[in-house]
Design a protein around this motif. Structure first.
Motif, PDB file in Angstrom:
ATOM      1  N   PRO A 218       0.831  -1.219   0.000  1.00  0.00           N
ATOM      2  CA  PRO A 218       0.000   0.000   0.000  1.00  0.00           C
ATOM      3  C   PRO A 218       0.858   1.259   0.000  1.00  0.00           C
ATOM      4  O   PRO A 218       1.881   1.332   0.687  1.00  0.00           O
ATOM      5  CB  PRO A 218      -0.808  -0.137   1.295  1.00  0.00           C
ATOM      6  N   LEU A 219       0.428   2.259  -0.766  1.00  0.00           N
ATOM      7  CA  LEU A 219       1.193   3.488  -0.932  1.00  0.00           C
ATOM      8  C   LEU A 219       0.268   4.682  -0.745  1.00  0.00           C
ATOM      9  O   LEU A 219      -0.713   4.837  -1.471  1.00  0.00           O
ATOM     10  CB  LEU A 219       1.818   3.509  -2.337  1.00  0.00           C
ATOM     11  N   THR A 220       0.546   5.508   0.244  1.00  0.00           N
ATOM     12  CA  THR A 220      -0.274   6.690   0.509  1.00  0.00           C
ATOM     13  C   THR A 220      -0.068   7.734  -0.588  1.00  0.00           C
ATOM     14  O   THR A 220       1.069   8.019  -0.977  1.00  0.00           O
ATOM     15  CB  THR A 220       0.089   7.297   1.872  1.00  0.00           C
ATOM     16  N   ASP A 221      -1.173   8.310  -1.059  1.00  0.00           N
ATOM     17  CA  ASP A 221      -1.110   9.263  -2.170  1.00  0.00           C
ATOM     18  C   ASP A 221      -1.790  10.574  -1.766  1.00  0.00           C
ATOM     19  O   ASP A 221      -2.868  10.909  -2.250  1.00  0.00           O
ATOM     20  CB  ASP A 221      -1.774   8.661  -3.408  1.00  0.00           C
ATOM     21  N   VAL A 222      -1.151  11.342  -0.875  1.00  0.00           N
ATOM     22  CA  VAL A 222      -1.766  12.572  -0.370  1.00  0.00           C
ATOM     23  C   VAL A 222      -1.743  13.691  -1.408  1.00  0.00           C
ATOM     24  O   VAL A 222      -2.514  14.653  -1.315  1.00  0.00           O
ATOM     25  CB  VAL A 222      -1.062  13.038   0.923  1.00  0.00           C
ATOM     26  N   LEU A 223      -0.888  13.573  -2.424  1.00  0.00           N
ATOM     27  CA  LEU A 223      -0.766  14.629  -3.435  1.00  0.00           C
ATOM     28  C   LEU A 223      -1.580  14.343  -4.699  1.00  0.00           C
ATOM     29  O   LEU A 223      -1.566  15.149  -5.627  1.00  0.00           O
ATOM     30  CB  LEU A 223       0.710  14.819  -3.817  1.00  0.00           C
ATOM     31  N   GLY A 224      -2.270  13.216  -4.720  1.00  0.00           N
ATOM     32  CA  GLY A 224      -3.084  12.888  -5.887  1.00  0.00           C
ATOM     33  C   GLY A 224      -2.269  12.566  -7.126  1.00  0.00           C
ATOM     34  O   GLY A 224      -2.747  12.742  -8.259  1.00  0.00           O
ATOM     35  N   ILE A 225      -1.055  12.063  -6.930  1.00  0.00           N
ATOM     36  CA  ILE A 225      -0.170  11.786  -8.061  1.00  0.00           C
ATOM     37  C   ILE A 225      -0.691  10.644  -8.921  1.00  0.00           C
ATOM     38  O   ILE A 225      -0.559  10.664 -10.155  1.00  0.00           O
ATOM     39  CB  ILE A 225       1.255  11.490  -7.542  1.00  0.00           C
ATOM     40  N   GLN A 226      -1.308   9.648  -8.303  1.00  0.00           N
ATOM     41  CA  GLN A 226      -1.799   8.519  -9.084  1.00  0.00           C
ATOM     42  C   GLN A 226      -2.869   8.953 -10.074  1.00  0.00           C
ATOM     43  O   GLN A 226      -2.920   8.479 -11.213  1.00  0.00           O
ATOM     44  CB  GLN A 226      -2.318   7.431  -8.144  1.00  0.00           C
ATOM     45  N   GLY A 227      -3.726   9.867  -9.661  1.00  0.00           N
ATOM     46  CA  GLY A 227      -4.727  10.398 -10.576  1.00  0.00           C
ATOM     47  C   GLY A 227      -4.090  11.157 -11.727  1.00  0.00           C
ATOM     48  O   GLY A 227      -4.542  11.067 -12.876  1.00  0.00           O
ATOM     49  N   GLN A 228      -3.023  11.916 -11.442  1.00  0.00           N
ATOM     50  CA  GLN A 228      -2.308  12.643 -12.496  1.00  0.00           C
ATOM     51  C   GLN A 228      -1.691  11.684 -13.503  1.00  0.00           C
ATOM     52  O   GLN A 228      -1.737  11.922 -14.714  1.00  0.00           O
ATOM     53  CB  GLN A 228      -1.224  13.520 -11.866  1.00  0.00           C
ATOM     54  N   LEU A 229      -1.121  10.604 -13.023  1.00  0.00           N
ATOM     55  CA  LEU A 229      -0.504   9.616 -13.908  1.00  0.00           C
ATOM     56  C   LEU A 229      -1.541   8.941 -14.790  1.00  0.00           C
ATOM     57  O   LEU A 229      -1.330   8.752 -15.998  1.00  0.00           O
ATOM     58  CB  LEU A 229       0.245   8.575 -13.079  1.00  0.00           C
ATOM     59  N   GLN A 230      -2.665   8.568 -14.205  1.00  0.00           N
ATOM     60  CA  GLN A 230      -3.707   7.910 -14.986  1.00  0.00           C
ATOM     61  C   GLN A 230      -4.325   8.858 -16.005  1.00  0.00           C
ATOM     62  O   GLN A 230      -4.656   8.458 -17.128  1.00  0.00           O
ATOM     63  CB  GLN A 230      -4.772   7.343 -14.047  1.00  0.00           C
ATOM     64  N   GLU A 231      -4.465  10.126 -15.643  1.00  0.00           N
ATOM     65  CA  GLU A 231      -5.000  11.112 -16.573  1.00  0.00           C
ATOM     66  C   GLU A 231      -4.058  11.309 -17.756  1.00  0.00           C
ATOM     67  O   GLU A 231      -4.500  11.405 -18.914  1.00  0.00           O
ATOM     68  CB  GLU A 231      -5.224  12.439 -15.858  1.00  0.00           C
ATOM     69  N   ALA A 232      -2.758  11.334 -17.490  1.00  0.00           N
ATOM     70  CA  ALA A 232      -1.779  11.476 -18.570  1.00  0.00           C
ATOM     71  C   ALA A 232      -1.775  10.250 -19.467  1.00  0.00           C
ATOM     72  O   ALA A 232      -1.738  10.358 -20.700  1.00  0.00           O
ATOM     73  CB  ALA A 232      -0.389  11.718 -17.985  1.00  0.00           C
ATOM     74  N   ALA A 233      -1.842   9.055 -18.859  1.00  0.00           N
ATOM     75  CA  ALA A 233      -1.825   7.819 -19.645  1.00  0.00           C
ATOM     76  C   ALA A 233      -3.077   7.679 -20.494  1.00  0.00           C
ATOM     77  O   ALA A 233      -3.057   7.026 -21.554  1.00  0.00           O
ATOM     78  CB  ALA A 233      -1.678   6.618 -18.717  1.00  0.00           C
ATOM     79  N   ALA A 234      -4.188   8.279 -20.058  1.00  0.00           N
ATOM     80  CA  ALA A 234      -5.443   8.186 -20.803  1.00  0.00           C
ATOM     81  C   ALA A 234      -5.358   8.878 -22.156  1.00  0.00           C
ATOM     82  O   ALA A 234      -6.159   8.606 -23.059  1.00  0.00           O
ATOM     83  CB  ALA A 234      -6.583   8.788 -19.982  1.00  0.00           C
ATOM     84  N   GLN A 235      -4.375   9.772 -22.323  1.00  0.00           N
ATOM     85  CA  GLN A 235      -4.216  10.489 -23.585  1.00  0.00           C
ATOM     86  C   GLN A 235      -3.517   9.636 -24.640  1.00  0.00           C
ATOM     87  O   GLN A 235      -3.399  10.038 -25.790  1.00  0.00           O
ATOM     88  CB  GLN A 235      -3.433  11.778 -23.342  1.00  0.00           C
ATOM     89  N   GLY A 236      -3.065   8.478 -24.254  1.00  0.00           N
ATOM     90  CA  GLY A 236      -2.401   7.571 -25.178  1.00  0.00           C
ATOM     91  C   GLY A 236      -1.152   7.001 -24.541  1.00  0.00           C
ATOM     92  O   GLY A 236      -0.600   7.591 -23.599  1.00  0.00           O
ATOM     93  N   PRO A 237      -0.659   5.844 -24.990  1.00  0.00           N
ATOM     94  CA  PRO A 237       0.562   5.271 -24.415  1.00  0.00           C
ATOM     95  C   PRO A 237       1.711   6.272 -24.464  1.00  0.00           C
ATOM     96  O   PRO A 237       1.937   6.941 -25.466  1.00  0.00           O
ATOM     97  CB  PRO A 237       0.835   4.060 -25.316  1.00  0.00           C
ATOM     98  N   LEU A 238       2.425   6.351 -23.342  1.00  0.00           N
ATOM     99  CA  LEU A 238       3.549   7.272 -23.220  1.00  0.00           C
ATOM    100  C   LEU A 238       4.768   6.520 -22.696  1.00  0.00           C
ATOM    101  O   LEU A 238       4.633   5.569 -21.926  1.00  0.00           O
ATOM    102  CB  LEU A 238       3.220   8.401 -22.233  1.00  0.00           C
ATOM    103  N   PRO A 239       5.977   6.957 -23.083  1.00  0.00           N
ATOM    104  CA  PRO A 239       7.170   6.371 -22.462  1.00  0.00           C
ATOM    105  C   PRO A 239       7.144   6.625 -20.958  1.00  0.00           C
ATOM    106  O   PRO A 239       6.720   7.694 -20.506  1.00  0.00           O
ATOM    107  CB  PRO A 239       8.327   7.124 -23.136  1.00  0.00           C
ATOM    108  N   TYR A 240       7.591   5.645 -20.192  1.00  0.00           N
ATOM    109  CA  TYR A 240       7.558   5.749 -18.729  1.00  0.00           C
ATOM    110  C   TYR A 240       8.225   7.028 -18.239  1.00  0.00           C
ATOM    111  O   TYR A 240       7.700   7.726 -17.359  1.00  0.00           O
ATOM    112  CB  TYR A 240       8.243   4.514 -18.132  1.00  0.00           C
ATOM    113  N   GLY A 241       9.373   7.378 -18.805  1.00  0.00           N
ATOM    114  CA  GLY A 241      10.065   8.577 -18.387  1.00  0.00           C
ATOM    115  C   GLY A 241       9.268   9.837 -18.629  1.00  0.00           C
ATOM    116  O   GLY A 241       9.264  10.762 -17.806  1.00  0.00           O
TER     117      GLY A 241
END
Length: 293
Positions: A218-241
């Motif tokens: 389990p990883l605490t996400d107080v800054l909402g980073i996971q949502g930011q990552l998923q929103e970016a990935a939703a725009q299309g596959p991106l290189p991890y970096g």
């Protein structure tokens, strides 16, 4: 994960080595290299009409050992069983036993070799795992008129059924092993289970799954980073970096991205080495694993 994670013909299912293996949609048979040569030894087994009553399995429940015919395999209380033989550690032993923690069961499970440790970790990631039983029972069977014993390595309880598994590197399978594997396959079939002998993994699979496991807890996400990552990935596959650079704190985003990859909220191709150039995609909802906080 869904009920197709283990298909009925999983032993015959293969993917071309050049095809992508997306981490968010793969299952165990997509990742493992499976041995099927043991079927050549099936004619040596004594499989007359009474074999399910003549062949037996021995289980352990606490200090008690219980032996019953193979035709009663589906009546065993799996949840109460313990390994049929103990795991031992000595400084001079050849194999490398240990304990592997699994997120699916929230406890440690015994293994007797590095290859078995790999099987446990990959199963935790890709097998829709509910329970994993190490050294679940001792099988006593008959072949060419002789009684022979074999202890399978694991019994996996998955969301789509039970799978009995032996683990053996391809170069270490002998004729007597093939006979035991053939017997284990017959016993599993009689109980409605699936059976496989894992001899290795597709190229890069083990190192990639091991890397993703670093952030499986389990990883605490107080800054909402996971949502930011998923929103970016939703725009299309991106290189991890590039993906992690799109969140507010890229250094922290790397840990959260790997956490999302383990939990199938994001997907990456496991058939190539994982790194900044790896393409990451947004996973479909039906592939998600429940996030633990």
């Amino acid at each position: 994960m869904n009920s197709t994670d283990f298909e009925p013909n999983w032993l015959s299912r293969r993917l071309e080595s050049s095809s992508a293996v997306w981490s968010d949609a793969c299952c165990l048979q997509d990742l493992a290299l499976l041995h099927t040569g043991f079927s050549d030894y099936a004619p040596a087994l004594d499989l007359n009409e009474k074999w399910p009553a003549r062949w037996t399995t021995t289980w352990k429940f606490g200090r008690a050992s219980v032996t019953s015919p193979v035709h009663d395999l589906d009546k065993v209380n799996l949840r109460r069983s313990i390994p049929v033989r103990r795991f031992t550690w000595r400084t001079d032993q050849f194999h490398r036993p240990g304990l592997e923690y699994l997120m699916a069961t929230n406890r440690h499970h015994g293994f007797e070799s590095h290859e078995e440790e790999c099987l446990l970790l990959v199963s935790d990631f890709a097998a829709s795992l509910v329970e994993a039983l190490s050294q679940p029972f001792r099988l006593r069977f008959f072949a060419n008129g002789k009684a022979i014993e074999h202890t399978p390595d694991f019994l996996l309880v998955t969301g789509s059924g039970l799978v009995l598994i032996d683990v053996r590197p391809a170069g270490r399978i002998k004729a007597e092993d093939g006979l035991k594997f053939a017997a284990a396959a017959e016993a599993a079939l009689s109980a409605g289970w699936r059976y496989g002998v894992v001899v290795g993994w597709r190229q890069h699979v083990w190192t990639n799954v091991d890397a993703l496991s670093a952030e499986r807890r389990p990883l605490t996400d107080v800054l909402g980073i996971q949502g930011q990552l998923q929103e970016a990935a939703a725009q299309g596959p991106l290189p991890y970096g590039e993906l992690v650079e799109r969140c507010c704190l890229p250094a922290i985003g790397r840990a959260h991205a790997i956490h999302l990859l383990w939990n199938r909220r994001l997907g990456v191709d496991l058939s190539v080495p994982f790194g900044d150039a790896s393409m990451v995609r947004l996973a479909l909802p039906q592939h998600h694993r429940e996030l633990e906080r």
